[in-house]
Design a protein around this motif. Structure first.
Motif, PDB file in Angstrom:
ATOM      1  N   GLU A   1     -18.364   2.659  29.128  1.00 59.64           N
ATOM      2  CA  GLU A   1     -19.956   1.386  28.673  1.00 59.64           C
ATOM      3  C   GLU A   1     -19.512   0.914  29.364  1.00 59.64           C
ATOM      4  O   GLU A   1     -17.616  -0.015  30.423  1.00 59.64           O
ATOM      5  N   VAL A   2     -20.741  -0.299  29.968  1.00 55.38           N
ATOM      6  CA  VAL A   2     -20.870  -1.349  30.411  1.00 55.38           C
ATOM      7  C   VAL A   2     -20.186  -2.732  28.911  1.00 55.38           C
ATOM      8  O   VAL A   2     -20.685  -2.741  27.990  1.00 55.38           O
TER       9      VAL A   2
ATOM     10  N   SER B   1     -17.407  -2.945  33.863  1.00 56.25           N
ATOM     11  CA  SER B   1     -17.041  -1.163  33.470  1.00 56.25           C
ATOM     12  C   SER B   1     -15.627  -1.252  33.790  1.00 56.25           C
ATOM     13  O   SER B   1     -14.903  -1.445  34.592  1.00 56.25           O
TER      14      SER B   1
END
Lengths: 102, 253
Positions: B30-31, B44
């Motif tokens: 996930e960023v 991330s």
């Protein structure tokens, strides 16, 4: 958007690599890396192509649609040999015909 | 090595966290957004087993890994550029944790804040020119030469013709670059790509990047169309819009 008579291609891997490896803001991270620049990468690919089968095993095949490469460099060696012997033949023939004329 | 680290993608203008919801980075992680005053940094989490010094050095030797990671890195930066003004960072910028990443962002904040206005509402476009249909492509002799001397003469003429054609193509490339630069805010030459990288069986004579105002995109495309007219279909290739990779300063202190 206006019409685009020029070809607009989706970005190729080469275009992406050239930007992410050679361009972009450089800030020092905590992990030291030596990124291969695009020129070195090209040289590396050149070496790799010498063992096309191995590369293909690794799933690298973006040159496959390049006819000068897809046959592999081994075929070039064969072709060079064939061309060399053809030149030798032609030169011998030319030499003979020159001698016959005198 | 075990544990995790923080991978940095880009410095941007502030981005609300919900704008990056669902965005995935390298390895599918996930960023997240790290904020610092007037700028933000997209990051991330990565495993040190992949991004530790030794692991990374080994991975970078693996062209398959390199290709995949380059695409993942580029995807995040493209997504960011669709949201706000974005300065891409060089691939594989990794800090030990978020706190270390935050500290790095703080050190470049001032210079980044100075560069971002140069990039507002502008995109990078790539233009490549190929010497299509030159004799460098097809080297078949037109007819079987009668003698060895005839063959060698023919071969020499072929090589001379090819040199002339490449010179002409280089002249055309310079002219095209100058014409496109007129309608761009900034322009850069990249090295022409080796045919093995470009995957195109013609010599590349121009590989350039242009920073173009979004308002001027139509004008830029019109010039590209004008340059493409009268050339073989594959002679001119336009790519973009790109995040402004080629128009951020390289080294930072």
């Amino acid at each position: 958007m206006t019409g685009v008579p020029a070809r607009q291609d989706p970005s190729t891997l080469a275009d992406v690599l050239e930007r992410v490896l050679d361009k972009g803001l450089v800030i020092a991270g905590d992990i030291r890396v030596n990124l291969l620049d695009i020129e070195l990468l090209t040289i590396k690919i050149r070496l790799l192509v010498a063992s096309v089968d191995k590369a293909r095993e690794m799933g690298i095949d973006w040159w496959e649609h390049d006819p000068t490469l897809s046959v592999g460099e081994r075929d070039m060696v064969q072709e060079n040999k064939a061309l060399r012997s053809r030149i030798a033949e032609l030169e011998a023939a030319s030499h003979r015909s020159a001698q016959e004329q005198t | 090595m075990s544990g995790t680290a923080t991978y940095l993608y880009a410095i941007t203008r502030p981005i609300p966290p919900k704008a990056v919801a669902g965005m995935r980075g390298v390895g599918g992680a996930e960023v997240r957004v790290i904020d610092h005053q007037e700028i933000a940094c997209l990051v991330s989490t990565v495993d040190l087993s992949d991004f530790g010094e030794q692991a990374l050095a080994a991975h970078l030797e693996d062209l398959n890994w390199l290709a995949r990671t380059a695409r993942e890195h580029d995807e995040v930066i493209r997504a960011a550029a669709r949201i706000t003004t974005t300065m891409p960072l060089r691939m594989a910028t990794v800090c030990l944790d978020d706190a270390a990443a935050q500290a790095r962002v703080e050190t470049v904040a001032e210079s980044a804040a100075a560069v971002l206005p140069e990039l507002d509402d502008r995109d990078e476009w790539g233009v490549k020119m190929f010497a299509v249909g030159s004799s460098a492509d097809a080297e078949q002799p037109p007819e079987e030469p009668a003698t060895g001397t005839a063959y060698l003469l023919q071969r020499r003429r072929q090589l001379e013709r090819r040199d002339t054609e490449l010179e002409t193509a280089a002249g055309a490339a310079d002219a095209a670059f100058a014409r496109l630069a007129e309608v761009a805010v900034a322009s850069r030459h990249h090295r022409p790509q080796d045919q093995r990288l470009s995957g195109v069986p013609h010599p590349m004579v121009l590989n350039a990047a242009f920073l173009v105002d979004r308002d001027a995109e139509g004008t830029f495309r019109a010039v590209v169309a004008e340059l493409a007219a009268g050339r073989p279909p594959q002679a001119l290739v336009l790519t973009g819009p790109w995040p402004p990779y080629s128009f951020v300063p390289g080294e930072q202190p």
